[in-house]
Design an enzyme around this catalytic site. Sequence first.
Site, PDB file in Angstrom:
ATOM      1  N   LYS A  12     -12.853  -2.475 -20.552  1.00  0.00           N
ATOM      2  CA  LYS A  12     -13.685  -1.302 -20.823  1.00  0.00           C
ATOM      3  C   LYS A  12     -14.836  -1.206 -19.799  1.00  0.00           C
ATOM      4  O   LYS A  12     -15.090  -2.161 -19.045  1.00  0.00           O
ATOM      5  CB  LYS A  12     -14.232  -1.405 -22.253  1.00  0.00           C
ATOM      6  N   TYR A  52      -8.407   7.484 -28.655  1.00  0.00           N
ATOM      7  CA  TYR A  52      -9.098   7.025 -29.869  1.00  0.00           C
ATOM      8  C   TYR A  52      -8.970   8.034 -31.015  1.00  0.00           C
ATOM      9  O   TYR A  52      -9.798   8.041 -31.929  1.00  0.00           O
ATOM     10  CB  TYR A  52     -10.564   6.745 -29.553  1.00  0.00           C
ATOM     11  N   PHE A  60     -18.980   6.650 -35.687  1.00  0.00           N
ATOM     12  CA  PHE A  60     -19.163   6.053 -34.361  1.00  0.00           C
ATOM     13  C   PHE A  60     -18.316   6.733 -33.282  1.00  0.00           C
ATOM     14  O   PHE A  60     -18.365   6.352 -32.117  1.00  0.00           O
ATOM     15  CB  PHE A  60     -18.852   4.554 -34.398  1.00  0.00           C
ATOM     16  N   ARG A  88      -3.919  -9.599 -28.688  1.00  0.00           N
ATOM     17  CA  ARG A  88      -4.953  -9.352 -29.708  1.00  0.00           C
ATOM     18  C   ARG A  88      -5.624 -10.670 -30.117  1.00  0.00           C
ATOM     19  O   ARG A  88      -6.843 -10.735 -30.320  1.00  0.00           O
ATOM     20  CB  ARG A  88      -4.356  -8.658 -30.939  1.00  0.00           C
ATOM     21  N   THR A  94     -12.678  -7.323 -33.576  1.00  0.00           N
ATOM     22  CA  THR A  94     -13.308  -6.110 -33.045  1.00  0.00           C
ATOM     23  C   THR A  94     -14.786  -6.358 -32.736  1.00  0.00           C
ATOM     24  O   THR A  94     -15.299  -5.954 -31.695  1.00  0.00           O
ATOM     25  CB  THR A  94     -13.158  -4.942 -34.051  1.00  0.00           C
ATOM     26  N   ARG A 105     -13.667 -11.595 -26.449  1.00  0.00           N
ATOM     27  CA  ARG A 105     -14.863 -11.008 -27.049  1.00  0.00           C
ATOM     28  C   ARG A 105     -15.838 -12.084 -27.523  1.00  0.00           C
ATOM     29  O   ARG A 105     -17.060 -11.899 -27.447  1.00  0.00           O
ATOM     30  CB  ARG A 105     -14.461 -10.088 -28.198  1.00  0.00           C
ATOM     31  N   ASN A 115     -17.531  -4.248 -26.561  1.00  0.00           N
ATOM     32  CA  ASN A 115     -16.682  -5.420 -26.788  1.00  0.00           C
ATOM     33  C   ASN A 115     -15.656  -5.696 -25.681  1.00  0.00           C
ATOM     34  O   ASN A 115     -14.638  -6.342 -25.900  1.00  0.00           O
ATOM     35  CB  ASN A 115     -16.038  -5.373 -28.174  1.00  0.00           C
ATOM     36  N   HIS A 118      -9.959  -3.611 -24.576  1.00  0.00           N
ATOM     37  CA  HIS A 118      -9.112  -2.944 -25.569  1.00  0.00           C
ATOM     38  C   HIS A 118      -7.707  -3.497 -25.470  1.00  0.00           C
ATOM     39  O   HIS A 118      -7.223  -3.759 -24.365  1.00  0.00           O
ATOM     40  CB  HIS A 118      -9.052  -1.426 -25.312  1.00  0.00           C
ATOM     41  N   GLU A 131       0.355   4.146 -26.156  1.00  0.00           N
ATOM     42  CA  GLU A 131      -0.766   3.981 -25.226  1.00  0.00           C
ATOM     43  C   GLU A 131      -0.288   3.792 -23.786  1.00  0.00           C
ATOM     44  O   GLU A 131      -0.910   4.307 -22.850  1.00  0.00           O
ATOM     45  CB  GLU A 131      -1.647   2.819 -25.685  1.00  0.00           C
TER      46      GLU A 131
END
Length: 154
Positions: A12, A52, A60, A88, A94, A105, A115, A118, A131
């Site tokens: 990100k 998203y 948010f 993941r 998250t 993270r 964070n 993704h 995606e």
Amino acid sequence: MSETERTFVMVKPDGVQRGLIGEVVSRFEERGLKMVAGKFMQIDEDLAHEHYGEHEGKPFFEGLVDFITSGPVFAMVWEGQDATRQVRKMMGQTDPAESAPGTIRGDFGLDLGRNVIHGSDHEDPGANEREIDLFFDDEELVDYERIDETWLYE
Ligand SMILES: Nc1ncnc2c1ncn2[C@@H]1O[C@H](COP(=O)(O)OP(=O)(O)OP(=O)(O)O)[C@@H](O)[C@H]1O
Ligand SMILES: [Mg+2]
């Protein structure tokens, strides 16, 4: 034995600005996952809304769209056995504050809204394909063998 899969991963804007692209790529490479696509790019408003979309309407959401479009990202596709779930696990929770040390993270973040990385949701079947299609054209995905594959898999 788990299936070989392809999963979408993205450093990100905070991770790019903090110089963490190399670190993130290194972790997945060393784990044995194979990069089959990579693109340094800036996400526009439309792509952010599509990517998203599941969070549209949440408090948010606008902040999330502002953040993800605020600077360049490094989008990637990684391939390997059970790739989506393994990525993941390597990312952590998250919220970086709840992420175990040793995860990306947990090692590089402190704040829920910053964070670093993704990855496609492994509990949402089809998220990885959706995606990948959103960010990459078919011809941007490269089929090849990595030299260590015979030592990585039984
Ligand atoms: N309650 C919240 N408050 C603020 N930001 C949030 C909240 N929940 C999620 N976010 C932000 O929205 C992003 C998307 O949330 P999601 O539930 O999909 O988590 P994730 O799958 O771990 O993250 P990502 O989709 O970015 O990989 C999170 O990465 C986080 O930055
Ligand atoms: Mg998510």
